[in-house]
Design an enzyme around this catalytic site. Structure first.
Site, PDB file in Angstrom:
ATOM      1  N   THR A 135      -3.185   1.923 -10.440  1.00  0.00           N
ATOM      2  CA  THR A 135      -2.403   0.735 -10.795  1.00  0.00           C
ATOM      3  C   THR A 135      -3.278  -0.379 -11.363  1.00  0.00           C
ATOM      4  OG1 THR A 135      -1.169  -1.075  -9.743  1.00  0.00           O
ATOM      5  CG2 THR A 135      -2.639   0.120  -8.325  1.00  0.00           C
ATOM      6  N   ASP A 136      -2.658  -1.268 -12.128  1.00  0.00           N
ATOM      7  CA  ASP A 136      -3.380  -2.453 -12.620  1.00  0.00           C
ATOM      8  C   ASP A 136      -3.645  -3.459 -11.495  1.00  0.00           C
ATOM      9  OD1 ASP A 136      -0.754  -3.355 -12.269  1.00  0.00           O
ATOM     10  OD2 ASP A 136      -0.575  -4.255 -14.267  1.00  0.00           O
ATOM     11  N   GLU A 137      -2.964  -3.272 -10.349  1.00  0.00           N
ATOM     12  CA  GLU A 137      -3.087  -4.270  -9.272  1.00  0.00           C
ATOM     13  C   GLU A 137      -4.485  -4.293  -8.662  1.00  0.00           C
ATOM     14  OE1 GLU A 137       0.361  -4.648  -6.743  1.00  0.00           O
ATOM     15  OE2 GLU A 137       1.634  -3.757  -8.265  1.00  0.00           O
ATOM     16  N   TYR A 161      -1.840  -2.945  -0.299  1.00  0.00           N
ATOM     17  CA  TYR A 161      -1.547  -1.859  -1.255  1.00  0.00           C
ATOM     18  C   TYR A 161      -2.651  -1.757  -2.293  1.00  0.00           C
ATOM     19  CZ  TYR A 161       0.332   0.301  -5.500  1.00  0.00           C
ATOM     20  OH  TYR A 161       0.483   1.058  -6.638  1.00  0.00           O
ATOM     21  N   LYS A 165      -5.443   1.232  -3.010  1.00  0.00           N
ATOM     22  CA  LYS A 165      -5.545   1.959  -4.287  1.00  0.00           C
ATOM     23  C   LYS A 165      -6.955   1.785  -4.871  1.00  0.00           C
ATOM     24  CE  LYS A 165      -2.870   3.968  -6.344  1.00  0.00           C
ATOM     25  NZ  LYS A 165      -2.398   5.394  -6.326  1.00  0.00           N
TER      26      LYS A 165
HETATM   27  P1  NAD Z   1       6.848   6.263  -4.964  1.00  0.00           P
HETATM   28  O1  NAD Z   1       6.655   5.443  -3.742  1.00  0.00           O
HETATM   29  O2  NAD Z   1       8.161   6.223  -5.668  1.00  0.00           O
HETATM   30  O3  NAD Z   1       6.542   7.791  -4.651  1.00  0.00           O
HETATM   31  C1  NAD Z   1       5.444   8.205  -3.882  1.00  0.00           C
HETATM   32  C2  NAD Z   1       5.633   9.674  -3.543  1.00  0.00           C
HETATM   33  O4  NAD Z   1       4.498  10.092  -2.778  1.00  0.00           O
HETATM   34  C3  NAD Z   1       6.874   9.948  -2.695  1.00  0.00           C
HETATM   35  O5  NAD Z   1       7.562  11.067  -3.204  1.00  0.00           O
HETATM   36  C4  NAD Z   1       6.308  10.224  -1.317  1.00  0.00           C
HETATM   37  O6  NAD Z   1       7.107  11.113  -0.548  1.00  0.00           O
HETATM   38  C5  NAD Z   1       4.950  10.826  -1.660  1.00  0.00           C
HETATM   39  N1  NAD Z   1       3.981  10.663  -0.561  1.00  0.00           N
HETATM   40  C6  NAD Z   1       3.696   9.513   0.126  1.00  0.00           C
HETATM   41  N2  NAD Z   1       2.781   9.749   1.065  1.00  0.00           N
HETATM   42  C7  NAD Z   1       2.442  11.064   0.965  1.00  0.00           C
HETATM   43  C8  NAD Z   1       1.535  11.904   1.656  1.00  0.00           C
HETATM   44  N3  NAD Z   1       0.772  11.443   2.662  1.00  0.00           N
HETATM   45  N4  NAD Z   1       1.437  13.200   1.275  1.00  0.00           N
HETATM   46  C9  NAD Z   1       2.203  13.691   0.257  1.00  0.00           C
HETATM   47  N5  NAD Z   1       3.102  12.945  -0.403  1.00  0.00           N
HETATM   48  C10 NAD Z   1       3.207  11.642  -0.071  1.00  0.00           C
HETATM   49  O7  NAD Z   1       5.675   5.814  -5.956  1.00  0.00           O
HETATM   50  P2  NAD Z   1       5.662   5.711  -7.547  1.00  0.00           P
HETATM   51  O8  NAD Z   1       6.186   4.389  -7.936  1.00  0.00           O
HETATM   52  O9  NAD Z   1       6.247   6.945  -8.107  1.00  0.00           O
HETATM   53  O10 NAD Z   1       4.090   5.693  -7.797  1.00  0.00           O
HETATM   54  C11 NAD Z   1       3.366   6.915  -7.992  1.00  0.00           C
HETATM   55  C12 NAD Z   1       1.901   6.589  -8.195  1.00  0.00           C
HETATM   56  O11 NAD Z   1       1.744   5.726  -9.308  1.00  0.00           O
HETATM   57  C13 NAD Z   1       1.279   5.849  -7.009  1.00  0.00           C
HETATM   58  O12 NAD Z   1      -0.009   6.365  -6.808  1.00  0.00           O
HETATM   59  C14 NAD Z   1       1.229   4.397  -7.453  1.00  0.00           C
HETATM   60  O13 NAD Z   1       0.156   3.720  -6.859  1.00  0.00           O
HETATM   61  C15 NAD Z   1       1.029   4.568  -8.949  1.00  0.00           C
HETATM   62  N6  NAD Z   1       1.574   3.463  -9.778  1.00  0.00           N
HETATM   63  C16 NAD Z   1       2.855   3.026  -9.618  1.00  0.00           C
HETATM   64  C17 NAD Z   1       3.347   2.022 -10.434  1.00  0.00           C
HETATM   65  C18 NAD Z   1       4.781   1.542 -10.323  1.00  0.00           C
HETATM   66  O14 NAD Z   1       5.138   0.557 -10.997  1.00  0.00           O
HETATM   67  N7  NAD Z   1       5.639   2.180  -9.552  1.00  0.00           N
HETATM   68  C19 NAD Z   1       2.522   1.442 -11.412  1.00  0.00           C
HETATM   69  C20 NAD Z   1       1.207   1.920 -11.542  1.00  0.00           C
HETATM   70  C21 NAD Z   1       0.746   2.932 -10.722  1.00  0.00           C
HETATM   71  P1  TYD Z   2       7.668  -5.173  -7.235  1.00  0.00           P
HETATM   72  O1  TYD Z   2       8.735  -4.426  -7.977  1.00  0.00           O
HETATM   73  O2  TYD Z   2       7.637  -5.096  -5.760  1.00  0.00           O
HETATM   74  O3  TYD Z   2       6.276  -4.733  -7.874  1.00  0.00           O
HETATM   75  P2  TYD Z   2       4.774  -5.356  -7.660  1.00  0.00           P
HETATM   76  O4  TYD Z   2       4.787  -6.279  -6.534  1.00  0.00           O
HETATM   77  O5  TYD Z   2       3.994  -4.120  -7.373  1.00  0.00           O
HETATM   78  O6  TYD Z   2       4.430  -5.987  -8.972  1.00  0.00           O
HETATM   79  O7  TYD Z   2       7.778  -6.714  -7.634  1.00  0.00           O
HETATM   80  C1  TYD Z   2       7.694  -7.124  -8.979  1.00  0.00           C
HETATM   81  C2  TYD Z   2       7.726  -8.632  -8.995  1.00  0.00           C
HETATM   82  O8  TYD Z   2       9.016  -9.074  -8.536  1.00  0.00           O
HETATM   83  C3  TYD Z   2       6.715  -9.267  -8.057  1.00  0.00           C
HETATM   84  O9  TYD Z   2       6.202 -10.456  -8.657  1.00  0.00           O
HETATM   85  C4  TYD Z   2       7.524  -9.632  -6.825  1.00  0.00           C
HETATM   86  C5  TYD Z   2       8.901  -9.923  -7.390  1.00  0.00           C
HETATM   87  N1  TYD Z   2      10.050  -9.614  -6.501  1.00  0.00           N
HETATM   88  C6  TYD Z   2      11.015 -10.596  -6.253  1.00  0.00           C
HETATM   89  O10 TYD Z   2      10.941 -11.729  -6.766  1.00  0.00           O
HETATM   90  N2  TYD Z   2      12.066 -10.278  -5.450  1.00  0.00           N
HETATM   91  C7  TYD Z   2      12.180  -9.051  -4.851  1.00  0.00           C
HETATM   92  O11 TYD Z   2      13.155  -8.834  -4.084  1.00  0.00           O
HETATM   93  C8  TYD Z   2      11.198  -8.051  -5.141  1.00  0.00           C
HETATM   94  C9  TYD Z   2      11.284  -6.687  -4.520  1.00  0.00           C
HETATM   95  C10 TYD Z   2      10.145  -8.381  -5.966  1.00  0.00           C
END
Ligand code: NAD
Ligand code: TYD
Length: 354
Positions: A135-137, A161, A165
């Site tokens: 992630t960019d975070e 989080y 990561k």
């Molecule tokens: P998500 O929370 O929707 O899915 C995570 C999946 O991992 C789930 O299916 C869960 O069951 C599985 N999981 C969790 N713990 C586990 C374990 N111990 N063993 C096996 N499986 C396990 O997450 P996502 O949004 O699909 O993100 C996927 C990846 O991409 C993550 O690594 C996250 O850090 C990264 N990412 C997400 C975003 C975003 O905006 N969602 C952006 C950048 C990077």
């Molecule tokens: P989120 O989808 O949780 O992603 P991240 O925190 O990983 O960027 O949140 C996106 C942005 O939206 C973040 O600045 C927090 C804000 N947010 C709200 O304002 N209200 C909400 O209920 C949620 C879940 C997020």
């Protein structure tokens, strides 16, 4: 089976989108290993149910013996590591699961990958890839006007989080430098699209607005995220896997910075058009107590992946957000399946009295 890839976390939001796209675009089999936490959902994979090229294994990445057996049996040519705890707000309430999966789990997986990879012949070793999806975070927070994150940016994670990561990224880097494991890391901005669990901003706002519930915007709503449509992310990952230079990091982003308020307004105006109600949906917006340690702004400079691999996002924010709202409106059964008791518990913990 030949050319098999192993995906971890392929029942989650991005992982399932990736698996669905990969199954469509290639003939390669996929082993999908997922623990099925609250965020994992086999309904995301209903479109490939019964397809023999998709092998689902319900397992925890912390279970070393099980991972060893999976490698021995399926002999993957690559691993894409999506599995993680992924929600910042949950990491604030309970960081332990984030340490357990994102750090310890990645370590356990890396150890098993290393053992398996060490036993391959030299051609197989050269061809093997471990792609770590991050992630960019990890880069921390930007001020308005700061340059977007490049791959050279120093790590500065601020939430449990992002810290977990960041730790996993460092472990992956160490396995490259110490053991020669052919790794790649991607750091991507906020994704949105189909199958996202409605704890994250966009699906939460869509579903609350459809139900006439309040739309809880944290703080002043001016925090900025760089939004990328999930299918664009999946295409970038496939390219990095195929042509990325071993050992490199690639930042992936949408060139789509929006304040949270702009995002919520966009959702509301699409719903005003598709599901008109007596009052505009923006009337449901409520500013609520801010998230502790809330990062102000993320922005990705995706020049490297554009120049080296020719990737750029296909969707604009406007086209992607419309598709996303339409998807949630068209998929009521999926929505019903995820709005369970566990979900209600989370909503009470996070939003009641906020
Ligand atoms: P998500 O929370 O929707 O899915 C995570 C999946 O991992 C789930 O299916 C869960 O069951 C599985 N999981 C969790 N713990 C586990 C374990 N111990 N063993 C096996 N499986 C396990 O997450 P996502 O949004 O699909 O993100 C996927 C990846 O991409 C993550 O690594 C996250 O850090 C990264 N990412 C997400 C975003 C975003 O905006 N969602 C952006 C950048 C990077
Ligand atoms: P989120 O989808 O949780 O992603 P991240 O925190 O990983 O960027 O949140 C996106 C942005 O939206 C973040 O600045 C927090 C804000 N947010 C709200 O304002 N209200 C909400 O209920 C949620 C879940 C997020």
């Amino acid at each position: 089976m030949q050319n098999l890839i192993l995906v971890t976390g392929g029942a989650g939001f991005i992982g399932s989108n990736f698996v669905l796209r990969w199954m469509k675009a290639t003939k390669q089999p996929v082993v999908n290993l997922d623990k099925l936490t609250y965020a994992g959902n086999l309904q995301n994979l209903a479109g490939i149910a019964g397809n023999e090229r998709h092998i689902f294994i319900k397992e925890d990445i912390n279970n070393a013996d099980a991972i060893k057996r999976v490698f021995a049996e399926h002999r993957p040519i690559a691993v894409l590591h999506f599995a993680a705890e992924s929600h910042v707000d949950r990491s604030i309430h309970g960081p332990a699961d984030f340490i357990e999966t994102n750090i310890n789990g990645t370590f356990t997986l890396l150890e098993e990958v290393r053992a398996y990879w060490s036993g391959l012949n030299s051609d197989e070793q050269k061809r093997f890839r471990f792609l770590h999806v991050s992630t960019d975070e990890v880069y921390g927070s930007l001020n308005p006007g700061d340059a977007a994150f490049t791959e050279e940016r120093k790590y500065s994670p601020n939430s449990p989080y992002s810290a977990s990561k960041a730790a996993s990224d460092h472990l992956v880097r160490a396995y490259l430098h110490t053991y020669g494991l052919p790794t790649l890391i991607t750091n991507c901005s906020n994704n949105y699209g189909a199958y996202q669990f409605p704890e994250k901003l966009i699906p939460l706002m869509i579903l609350n607005a459809i139900d006439g519930k309040r739309l809880p915007v944290y703080g002043d709503g001016k925090n900025v995220r760089d939004w990328l449509y999930v299918e664009d992310h999946c295409d970038a990952l496939a390219l990095v896997l195929e042509r990325g230079r071993v050992g490199e990091t690639y930042n992936i982003g949408g060139w789509n910075e929006r304040t949270n308020l702009e995002v919520v307004n966009a959702v509301c105006s699409i719903l005003d058009e598709l599901r008109p109600t007596s009052r505009p949906h923006v009337d449901l917006i409520e500013f609520v107590k801010d998230r502790p340690g809330h990062d102000r702004r993320y922005a990705i400079d995706a020049t490297k992946i554009a120049n080296e691999l020719g990737w750029k996002p296909k969707e604009t924010f406007e086209s992607g957000i419309r598709k996303t709202v339409e998807w949630y409106l068209a998929n009521e059964e999926w929505v019903k399946g995820v709005i369970t008791g566990e979900y209600h518990n989370w909503v009470s913990l996070q939003y009641v009295n906020r």
